[in-house]
Design a protein around this motif. Structure first.
Motif, PDB file in Angstrom:
ATOM      1  N   TRP A   5      27.523  49.567  45.508  1.00  0.00           N
ATOM      2  CA  TRP A   5      27.208  48.397  44.712  1.00  0.00           C
ATOM      3  C   TRP A   5      26.320  48.778  43.541  1.00  0.00           C
ATOM      4  CZ3 TRP A   5      22.726  45.641  43.564  1.00  0.00           C
ATOM      5  CH2 TRP A   5      22.928  44.393  42.986  1.00  0.00           C
ATOM      6  N   ILE A   6      25.332  49.620  43.796  1.00  0.00           N
ATOM      7  CA  ILE A   6      24.432  50.074  42.744  1.00  0.00           C
ATOM      8  C   ILE A   6      25.200  50.861  41.684  1.00  0.00           C
ATOM      9  CG2 ILE A   6      22.489  51.624  42.244  1.00  0.00           C
ATOM     10  CD1 ILE A   6      21.334  50.772  44.991  1.00  0.00           C
ATOM     11  N   LYS A   7      26.125  51.718  42.113  1.00  0.00           N
ATOM     12  CA  LYS A   7      26.936  52.481  41.163  1.00  0.00           C
ATOM     13  C   LYS A   7      27.756  51.551  40.285  1.00  0.00           C
ATOM     14  CE  LYS A   7      27.547  56.728  43.827  1.00  0.00           C
ATOM     15  NZ  LYS A   7      28.540  57.560  44.528  1.00  0.00           N
ATOM     16  N   ARG A   8      28.369  50.539  40.877  1.00  0.00           N
ATOM     17  CA  ARG A   8      29.185  49.598  40.105  1.00  0.00           C
ATOM     18  C   ARG A   8      28.333  48.833  39.094  1.00  0.00           C
ATOM     19  NH1 ARG A   8      33.592  47.227  44.395  1.00  0.00           N
ATOM     20  NH2 ARG A   8      34.637  49.216  44.693  1.00  0.00           N
ATOM     21  N   VAL A   9      27.171  48.391  39.529  1.00  0.00           N
ATOM     22  CA  VAL A   9      26.269  47.676  38.619  1.00  0.00           C
ATOM     23  C   VAL A   9      25.849  48.600  37.484  1.00  0.00           C
ATOM     24  CG1 VAL A   9      23.988  46.625  38.414  1.00  0.00           C
ATOM     25  CG2 VAL A   9      25.460  46.031  40.337  1.00  0.00           C
ATOM     26  N   PHE A  10      25.544  49.858  37.811  1.00  0.00           N
ATOM     27  CA  PHE A  10      25.154  50.822  36.784  1.00  0.00           C
ATOM     28  C   PHE A  10      26.280  51.040  35.782  1.00  0.00           C
ATOM     29  CE2 PHE A  10      22.859  54.133  34.810  1.00  0.00           C
ATOM     30  CZ  PHE A  10      23.761  55.151  34.545  1.00  0.00           C
ATOM     31  N   VAL A  11      27.507  51.204  36.260  1.00  0.00           N
ATOM     32  CA  VAL A  11      28.644  51.419  35.353  1.00  0.00           C
ATOM     33  C   VAL A  11      28.842  50.206  34.456  1.00  0.00           C
ATOM     34  CG1 VAL A  11      31.155  51.667  35.267  1.00  0.00           C
ATOM     35  CG2 VAL A  11      29.828  53.110  36.797  1.00  0.00           C
ATOM     36  N   LEU A  16      28.256  47.523  29.277  1.00  0.00           N
ATOM     37  CA  LEU A  16      27.692  46.417  28.508  1.00  0.00           C
ATOM     38  C   LEU A  16      26.759  46.934  27.415  1.00  0.00           C
ATOM     39  CD1 LEU A  16      27.456  43.392  28.120  1.00  0.00           C
ATOM     40  CD2 LEU A  16      25.591  43.398  29.788  1.00  0.00           C
ATOM     41  N   ALA A  17      25.955  47.940  27.736  1.00  0.00           N
ATOM     42  CA  ALA A  17      25.050  48.527  26.748  1.00  0.00           C
ATOM     43  C   ALA A  17      25.833  49.144  25.594  1.00  0.00           C
ATOM     44  CB  ALA A  17      24.148  49.569  27.405  1.00  0.00           C
ATOM     45  N   VAL A  18      26.925  49.830  25.916  1.00  0.00           N
ATOM     46  CA  VAL A  18      27.755  50.435  24.871  1.00  0.00           C
ATOM     47  C   VAL A  18      28.318  49.349  23.963  1.00  0.00           C
ATOM     48  CG1 VAL A  18      29.908  51.685  24.450  1.00  0.00           C
ATOM     49  CG2 VAL A  18      28.306  52.519  26.165  1.00  0.00           C
ATOM     50  N   ASP A  65      37.085  49.565  37.333  1.00  0.00           N
ATOM     51  CA  ASP A  65      36.208  48.837  36.411  1.00  0.00           C
ATOM     52  C   ASP A  65      36.953  47.677  35.752  1.00  0.00           C
ATOM     53  OD1 ASP A  65      34.135  50.551  37.041  1.00  0.00           O
ATOM     54  OD2 ASP A  65      34.335  51.759  35.216  1.00  0.00           O
ATOM     55  N   ILE A  66      38.197  47.912  35.397  1.00  0.00           N
ATOM     56  CA  ILE A  66      39.002  46.844  34.794  1.00  0.00           C
ATOM     57  C   ILE A  66      39.233  45.738  35.811  1.00  0.00           C
ATOM     58  CG2 ILE A  66      41.295  46.265  33.887  1.00  0.00           C
ATOM     59  CD1 ILE A  66      41.251  49.047  32.496  1.00  0.00           C
TER      60      ILE A  66
END
Length: 126
Positions: A5-11, A16-18, A65-66
Motif C-alpha cells: 500500500w505504501i509503495k502504491r501511494v508513493f508511486v 502526481l508530483a511529476v 498504475d493505470i
C-alpha cells in the motif's frame, strides 16, 4: 500488505508530483497515448532474459498504475474491451477519461517509457 500500500501511494504521489511540477507533461487537450511509438519491444533487440524480465516488470507496473487510477466502471469497460481482442492502447482510447485521468495516464506512460529506455541503455552498454 502495508508495504504494498505504501509503495502504491508513493508511486501515485510521485506521478502526481511529476504532473504538477512539469506542466509541459499535462496539457489542456491531451493527445492519445500511443504505446507502440515509444515503448521498447523486447523482440526487436537481442535482450538477455534479465533485461526482458525488467522490461516486463515495468510494463506490469504501468498497467497496475493505470488500473489504479480508473474507477470501477472504467476498469470493467477496459476488461471488456481487452477481452474483445483490442490492444491495450485501443482499450484505453475507448474509455471516457476525465481530463485529470488523461494527464495521469500521460505521466504514467512517460515515466514507464523512461524506465524502459534506461533498462535498454544499460543493456546496450554492457
Amino acid at each position: 500488505m502495508a508495504i504494498n500500500w505504501i509503495k502504491r501511494v508513493f508511486v501515485l504521489a510521485t506521478i502526481l508530483a511529476v504532473v504538477l511540477l512539469l506542466p509541459f507533461i499535462a496539457s489542456a487537450a491531451p493527445e492519445a497515448v500511443d504505446f507502440s511509438k515509444s515503448a521498447i519491444v523486447a523482440e526487436e533487440i537481442n535482450l538477455t532474459p534479465q533485461h526482458r524480465q525488467q522490461l516486463q516488470a515495468v510494463r506490469q507496473r504501468r498497467n497496475r498504475d493505470i488500473q489504479a487510477m480508473l474507477d470501477s466502471s472504467q476498469r470493467t469497460e477496459l476488461a471488456k474491451t481487452l477481452h474483445a481482442g483490442n490492444s491495450f492502447n485501443q482499450a484505453l482510447e475507448s474509455l471516457d477519461l476525465q481530463p485529470d485521468q488523461q494527464e495521469m495516464l500521460k505521466a504514467i506512460v512517460q515515466i514507464s517509457n523512461l524506465k524502459m529506455k534506461a533498462i535498454s541503455a544499460r543493456f546496450l552498454h554492457n
